[in-house]
Design a protein around this motif. Structure first.
Motif, mmCIF file in Angstrom:
data_model
loop_
_atom_site.group_PDB
_atom_site.id
_atom_site.type_symbol
_atom_site.label_atom_id
_atom_site.label_comp_id
_atom_site.label_asym_id
_atom_site.label_seq_id
_atom_site.Cartn_x
_atom_site.Cartn_y
_atom_site.Cartn_z
ATOM 1 N N GLY A 68 26.281 46.677 28.914
ATOM 2 C CA GLY A 68 27.148 46.401 27.761
ATOM 3 C C GLY A 68 28.103 45.445 27.433
ATOM 4 N N ALA A 69 29.569 45.838 28.201
ATOM 5 C CA ALA A 69 30.311 45.448 27.695
ATOM 6 C C ALA A 69 30.893 43.920 28.099
ATOM 7 C CB ALA A 69 31.664 46.121 28.364
ATOM 8 N N LEU A 70 29.804 43.846 29.576
ATOM 9 C CA LEU A 70 29.954 42.374 30.063
ATOM 10 C C LEU A 70 28.913 41.547 29.705
ATOM 11 C CD1 LEU A 70 29.020 43.459 33.806
ATOM 12 C CD2 LEU A 70 31.115 42.226 33.091
ATOM 13 N N ALA A 71 27.805 41.978 29.090
ATOM 14 C CA ALA A 71 27.213 41.224 27.679
ATOM 15 C C ALA A 71 27.594 40.810 26.779
ATOM 16 C CB ALA A 71 25.872 41.564 27.687
ATOM 17 N N ALA A 72 28.584 41.479 26.294
ATOM 18 C CA ALA A 72 29.586 41.627 24.941
ATOM 19 C C ALA A 72 31.003 40.436 25.200
ATOM 20 C CB ALA A 72 29.615 42.463 24.234
ATOM 21 N N ALA A 73 31.307 40.242 26.521
ATOM 22 C CA ALA A 73 32.427 39.887 26.522
ATOM 23 C C ALA A 73 32.181 38.384 26.328
ATOM 24 C CB ALA A 73 32.961 40.082 27.917
ATOM 25 N N VAL A 132 41.281 42.424 37.624
ATOM 26 C CA VAL A 132 40.656 41.183 36.602
ATOM 27 C C VAL A 132 40.128 39.910 37.642
ATOM 28 C CG1 VAL A 132 41.790 39.169 35.911
ATOM 29 C CG2 VAL A 132 42.770 41.419 35.507
ATOM 30 N N ALA A 133 38.862 39.781 36.887
ATOM 31 C CA ALA A 133 38.100 39.654 38.560
ATOM 32 C C ALA A 133 37.268 38.530 37.489
ATOM 33 C CB ALA A 133 37.111 40.351 38.242
ATOM 34 N N ALA A 134 36.671 36.922 37.937
ATOM 35 C CA ALA A 134 35.416 36.250 37.561
ATOM 36 C C ALA A 134 34.474 37.093 37.159
ATOM 37 C CB ALA A 134 35.387 35.265 38.257
ATOM 38 N N ARG A 135 34.107 36.648 35.649
ATOM 39 C CA ARG A 135 32.492 37.492 34.688
ATOM 40 C C ARG A 135 31.742 36.927 36.249
ATOM 41 N NH1 ARG A 135 29.659 37.774 30.640
ATOM 42 N NH2 ARG A 135 31.082 37.195 29.034
ATOM 43 N N ASN A 136 31.272 35.623 36.982
ATOM 44 C CA ASN A 136 29.998 36.107 37.704
ATOM 45 C C ASN A 136 30.584 36.889 38.511
ATOM 46 O OD1 ASN A 136 32.297 34.984 38.848
ATOM 47 N ND2 ASN A 136 30.794 32.679 39.518
ATOM 48 N N VAL A 137 31.342 36.948 39.387
ATOM 49 C CA VAL A 137 31.977 38.197 39.967
ATOM 50 C C VAL A 137 31.160 39.377 39.810
ATOM 51 C CG1 VAL A 137 33.575 39.108 41.632
ATOM 52 C CG2 VAL A 137 33.460 37.345 41.338
ATOM 53 N N CYS A 138 31.555 39.444 38.811
ATOM 54 C CA CYS A 138 31.061 41.126 37.752
ATOM 55 C C CYS A 138 29.496 41.403 37.241
ATOM 56 C CB CYS A 138 32.573 41.320 36.343
ATOM 57 S SG CYS A 138 33.818 41.380 37.197
ATOM 58 N N GLU A 139 29.267 40.358 37.161
ATOM 59 C CA GLU A 139 27.553 40.880 37.274
ATOM 60 C C GLU A 139 27.299 40.212 37.978
ATOM 61 O OE1 GLU A 139 27.163 37.288 34.856
ATOM 62 O OE2 GLU A 139 27.178 37.628 32.902
ATOM 63 N N THR A 140 27.108 39.852 39.450
ATOM 64 C CA THR A 140 26.626 39.246 40.452
ATOM 65 C C THR A 140 26.908 41.087 41.390
ATOM 66 O OG1 THR A 140 26.867 37.750 40.988
ATOM 67 C CG2 THR A 140 26.549 39.013 43.083
#
Length: 167
Positions: A68-73, A132-140
């Protein structure tokens, strides 16, 4: 610009608010874009988020909280912080330098300031309290926990500035 996700876990409302405070200056300086409070439903996050002007995610499972946090950021660069920690002076200048160069394929782990004798001798033993990381790395990574997220986005470097425990 960073989207900051504060993981509230078992932190008190006071710890969450005190973690938010240093982000105000970083927002004014253009480093922080938005903030998301993330934690369990018993944390009173709605009230704090309403006063602070940020988003909040409440869920029972840590995997649901992170998703949910990844989607809201909203930003492409994400910073996860555990509530109850604040950055040492110069922290956001270092983050600014890292963002200017680029995050690359891995994340940068944030560790707590050493508190005990062994942590002073071996700083890598200090607890991981942020990332601290890039969004695409966290989503993957499809994280199921903060620990899992750190393992999946493991980068070769850590930030030098530490996070000081406030409670």
């Amino acid at each position: 610009m960073l989207s900051v996700i504060i993981l509230c876990g078992g932190a008190s409302a006071e710890a969450v608010v005190r973690t938010l405070a240093p982000l105000v200056d970083a927002t004014v300086r253009g480093i922080v874009r938005d903030v998301v409070l993330a934690g369990g439903p018993e944390r009173q996050l709605a009230l704090i988020a309403d006063h602070a002007g940020c988003a909040f995610i409440e869920a029972d499972m840590e995997a649901e909280v992170l998703a949910g946090a990844l989607a809201a950021a909203r930003g492409d660069a994400l910073m996860f912080l555990h509530a109850g920690h604040i950055p040492e002076p110069g922290f956001f200048e270092e983050v600014e330098d890292v963002l200017a160069v680029g995050l690359g394929p891995g994340g940068r782990v944030l560790r707590a300031a050493p508190e005990g004798f062994l942590e002073r001798l071996f700083p890598h033993l200090a607890a991981k309290v942020g990332l601290v990381a890039a969004r695409n790395v966290c989503e993957t990574a499809q994280p199921v926990s903060f620990r899992h997220l750190c393992a999946k986005t493991r980068g070769p470097k850590e930030l030098r500035r530490r996070m000081r425990r406030i409670v």
